[in-house]
Design an enzyme around this catalytic site. Structure first.
Site, short mmCIF file in Angstrom:
data_model
loop_
_atom_site.label_atom_id
_atom_site.label_comp_id
_atom_site.label_asym_id
_atom_site.label_seq_id
_atom_site.Cartn_x
_atom_site.Cartn_y
_atom_site.Cartn_z
N GLY A 45 0.39 -0.96 -0.24
CA GLY A 45 0.00 -0.03 0.25
C GLY A 45 0.37 1.22 -0.42
O GLY A 45 1.37 1.79 0.71
N ALA A 46 0.96 2.32 -0.91
CA ALA A 46 1.17 3.18 -0.90
C ALA A 46 1.69 3.38 0.27
O ALA A 46 2.99 4.37 0.38
CB ALA A 46 0.91 4.30 -2.43
N ARG A 74 10.44 -1.41 -4.37
CA ARG A 74 9.51 -1.69 -5.24
C ARG A 74 9.00 -0.59 -5.84
O ARG A 74 9.41 1.07 -5.50
CB ARG A 74 8.44 -2.26 -4.48
CG ARG A 74 7.68 -2.82 -4.03
CD ARG A 74 6.70 -3.60 -3.30
NE ARG A 74 5.54 -3.83 -4.72
CZ ARG A 74 4.65 -4.26 -4.46
NH1 ARG A 74 3.76 -3.97 -3.96
NH2 ARG A 74 4.20 -4.41 -5.67
N GLN A 174 -6.00 -9.24 -2.47
CA GLN A 174 -6.20 -8.00 -2.05
C GLN A 174 -7.82 -8.19 -1.42
O GLN A 174 -7.75 -7.66 0.05
CB GLN A 174 -5.24 -7.35 -2.04
CG GLN A 174 -3.78 -7.76 -2.00
CD GLN A 174 -2.94 -8.04 -3.69
OE1 GLN A 174 -3.58 -8.66 -4.22
NE2 GLN A 174 -1.90 -7.84 -3.88
N ASP A 215 -0.98 4.15 -6.73
CA ASP A 215 0.71 4.04 -6.57
C ASP A 215 1.11 4.99 -6.65
O ASP A 215 2.12 5.38 -6.59
CB ASP A 215 1.42 2.50 -6.63
CG ASP A 215 0.19 1.40 -6.16
OD1 ASP A 215 1.01 0.91 -4.95
OD2 ASP A 215 -0.82 0.98 -6.35
N LYS A 226 -3.49 -0.88 -8.62
CA LYS A 226 -3.55 -2.80 -8.89
C LYS A 226 -4.33 -2.50 -10.16
O LYS A 226 -5.08 -2.06 -10.72
CB LYS A 226 -4.72 -2.53 -8.03
CG LYS A 226 -4.38 -4.26 -7.29
CD LYS A 226 -2.91 -4.83 -8.07
CE LYS A 226 -2.56 -4.98 -6.33
NZ LYS A 226 -1.21 -5.32 -7.01
#
EC number: 5.3.1.23
Length: 312
Positions: A45-46, A74, A174, A215, A226
């Site tokens: 999660g950002a 990432r 998720q 993100d 996502k």
């Protein structure tokens, strides 16, 4: 619930890979442990990655090689590098200053999520709203409350939520594992939906608004989120349903001109050909596994941050 925090000289975070079966808190003492947790999605999660990055600089204790490894753990989510850079900027003032910067970023994220929830709920019109969402954007993706799911929480607290339709979010589920777990904890009515059913349910008039997180948001408003978000945006556009991105200002990256400049992480075949360790495709099957997609700005109704509403 607090997803990530600094406790007695170490990072404590919920291991999201074990949910919903078990809720386990990890204590991380080294950058290597944190990088591993980030790469295997124990923390994701950002906003949460931004806080993790800042706290990780404290663990790095000024080692530039460790800081660089953490920053690159990432590539798609801009918040990780942003959090690392914010804390690293205080390295010349000593470890206490770095920790203070990281804790300030944590506290700012908590305040930002509450503000996004209020602003997003104010934006949406109507009572008893039916909301569709993808992936997980709640407290597990931040420190507390969350982004898009933070708006859902505020709607629920105001008595304006009818139901959440949560997409399962293949390949790592998720939505099925994390979002339904959070919705159940808050007592919000919800049903789980197969990813491919989302656009059809939009076309059938069963959704009042789509809420997603982000993100990375490019300078022109194109948004990486996502995988599956783009399909929902297309379905929402066709159905005339508002498609709203909820993300903190830190997710907006002025250094990325458009969505075409965003590096999209491919996480390899294993996540596609297996489901939670069980093989579902024949041995030797290869796969494409982009973890994110990019929604063009013209499909986005509004971007809600802690300080403003942007209409791309």
């Amino acid at each position: 619930m607090r997803t990530i925090d600094w406790v007695d000289g170490a990072i404590e975070l919920i291991d999201q890979t074990l949910l919903p079966d078990t809720c386990v808190t990890l204590r991380l003492h080294t950058v290597d442990e944190l990088v591993d947790a980030i790469r295997r999605l124990a923390v994701r999660g950002a906003p949460a990655l931004g806080v993790a990055g800042a706290l990780g600089v404290v663990l790095a204790d000024g080692d530039p090689e460790l800081i660089a490894r953490l920053r690159a753990a990432r590539p798609t989510a801009v918040n990780l590098a942003w959090g690392v850079d914010r804390a690293a900027a205080r390295l010349g003032e000593g470890r206490d200053a770095v920790l203070a910067a990281a804790l300030r970023l944590r506290d700012d994220d908590i305040a930002a999520c509450r503000a996004m929830g209020e602003r997003g709920a104010d934006l949406l019109e109507g009572d008893r709203l039916r909301i569709m969402t993808v992936c997980n954007t709640g407290a597990l993706a931040a420190v507390e409350r969350g982004t898009a799911l933070g708006v859902v929480r505020t709607l629920h607290e105001r008595g304006r939520l009818a139901e959440v339709l949560a997409l399962e979010t293949r390949p790592l589920l998720q939505g099925a594992r994390l979002t339904t777990w959070e919705l159940a904890r808050m007592g919000a009515p919800h049903r789980l939906v197969a990813d491919s059913a989302g656009p059809y349910l939009l076309a059938r008039g069963e959704v009042d608004a789509v809420l997603i997180g982000a993100d990375r948001i490019a300078a022109n408003g194109d948004t990486a989120n996502k995988i599956g978000s783009y399909a929902l945006a297309l379905g929402a556009e066709r159905a005339g349903v508002p498609f709203v991105v909820v993300a903190p200002e830190s997710t907006i990256d002025p250094g990325t001109p458009t969505g075409g400049h965003i590096e999209i992480e491919d996480r390899g075949a294993d996540e596609i050909v297996t489901v939670r360790g069980v093989r579902v495709a024949p041995e030797g099957t290869d796969a494409l596994n982009p973890a994110f997609d990019v929604t063009p700005r013209d499909l986005i109704t509004a971007i809600v941050t802690e300080s403003r509403v942007i209409r791309p």
